[in-house]
Design a protein around this motif. Structure first.
Motif, mmCIF file in Angstrom:
data_model
loop_
_atom_site.group_PDB
_atom_site.id
_atom_site.type_symbol
_atom_site.label_atom_id
_atom_site.label_comp_id
_atom_site.label_asym_id
_atom_site.label_seq_id
_atom_site.Cartn_x
_atom_site.Cartn_y
_atom_site.Cartn_z
ATOM 1 N N GLU A 61 0.831 -1.207 0.000
ATOM 2 C CA GLU A 61 0.000 0.000 0.000
ATOM 3 C C GLU A 61 0.866 1.258 0.000
ATOM 4 N N ASP A 62 1.961 1.230 0.756
ATOM 5 C CA ASP A 62 2.892 2.370 0.743
ATOM 6 C C ASP A 62 3.456 2.568 -0.664
ATOM 7 N N GLY A 63 3.705 1.460 -1.365
ATOM 8 C CA GLY A 63 4.195 1.550 -2.732
ATOM 9 C C GLY A 63 3.168 2.186 -3.653
ATOM 10 N N ILE A 64 1.886 1.828 -3.464
ATOM 11 C CA ILE A 64 0.815 2.431 -4.260
ATOM 12 C C ILE A 64 0.748 3.930 -4.008
ATOM 13 N N LEU A 65 0.878 4.333 -2.742
ATOM 14 C CA LEU A 65 0.847 5.757 -2.406
ATOM 15 C C LEU A 65 1.991 6.512 -3.077
ATOM 16 N N GLU A 66 3.162 5.906 -3.103
ATOM 17 C CA GLU A 66 4.307 6.533 -3.768
ATOM 18 C C GLU A 66 4.031 6.699 -5.270
ATOM 19 N N LEU A 67 3.421 5.691 -5.871
ATOM 20 C CA LEU A 67 3.097 5.770 -7.296
ATOM 21 C C LEU A 67 2.013 6.819 -7.555
ATOM 22 N N VAL A 68 1.039 6.910 -6.653
ATOM 23 C CA VAL A 68 -0.003 7.932 -6.781
ATOM 24 C C VAL A 68 0.612 9.325 -6.750
ATOM 25 N N ASN A 69 1.524 9.545 -5.788
ATOM 26 C CA ASN A 69 2.175 10.851 -5.680
ATOM 27 C C ASN A 69 3.041 11.130 -6.916
ATOM 28 N N ALA A 70 3.723 10.089 -7.410
ATOM 29 C CA ALA A 70 4.542 10.258 -8.616
ATOM 30 C C ALA A 70 3.664 10.608 -9.810
ATOM 31 N N SER A 71 2.499 9.946 -9.911
ATOM 32 C CA SER A 71 1.570 10.234 -11.002
ATOM 33 C C SER A 71 1.053 11.665 -10.912
#
Length: 224
Positions: A61-71
């Motif tokens: 989930e932390d990885g998804i959040l990082e990808l969301v912020n990157a997007s």
């Protein structure tokens, strides 16, 4: 002697507009790759949940959040590039493009407050994990949400397109899967089917459909 400033400015503007268009296209491709990564991580999380490896969920989930912020960062950059490419007019002096981009991005961020915890991609990730063992049940905290709904909304399984994040009522060409019953933007779901990103399963729940997820399983001309 005739002035050459106008032709030079026109040529400079043309080069900048062309470069901006190329950078914008490249950045949109990167955002698409980030989206693919979130789908892959969701599929991994679903497999882990089925195997009772819940200890990995926080890391994923932390990885998804990082990808969301990157997007989000890429989206702001794309919009800044497009805006500058459309609006920029060369002057007599040198342009500080670094400052121009920074100012434009800061204004875009100020007008688009971060909503990472409510982002559709993160919601889809959590929903897919929840549905492994609780299909048909509302996720914790959702029991009191959306109490007031129109009769049309009550008939919709998803309020946002799982692939674009847009409200289904605002989709240009909505289609519904006959198997998983979710509604998608037609161009987005057709592109993902053709690139085999979905790997034969529903992109929301991660559960494989009864039949292969193909273009023939989509129903068009929806009234939403």
């Amino acid at each position: 002697m005739a002035s050459t400033s106008a032709p030079r400015n026109t040529a400079a503007y043309g080069r900048i507009a062309t470069t901006a268009s190329t950078l914008y296209s490249d950045n949109q491709t990167l955002i698409g790759e980030i989206r693919k990564a979130t789908i892959m991580m969701k599929d991994i999380a679903v497999d882990c949940e089925r195997d009772n490896k819940s200890d990995l969920m926080k890391e994923l989930e932390d990885g998804i959040l990082e990808l969301v912020n990157a997007s989000d960062d890429c989206t702001h950059l794309s919009n800044a590039i497009k805006s500058i490419g459309d609006e920029y007019q060369p002057g007599d002096g040198l342009t500080n493009f670094s400052k121009l981009f920074d100012d434009k991005i800061q204004r875009l961020k100020a007008n688009s407050p971060s909503i990472s915890q409510n982002h559709p991609w993160l919601r889809q990730f959590r929903e897919a994990i929840w549905n492994v063992h609780h299909t048909g049940q509302p996720m914790p905290g959702e029991e009191q949400e959306d109490i007031v709904m129109t009769s049309t909304q009550c008939n919709l399984l998803n309020m946002l397109c799982p692939l674009t994040g847009k409200p289904v009522t605002e989709l240009a060409d909505p289609v519904r899967s006959m198997d998983c019953k979710h509604i998608y933007e037609k161009k987005a779901i057709m592109r993902h089917i053709s690139t085999r990103v979905l790997q034969g399963g529903c992109p929301v729940s991660g559960i494989s459909p009864t039949f292969p997820f193909t273009k023939s399983m989509l129903v068009s001309h929806l009234i939403i």
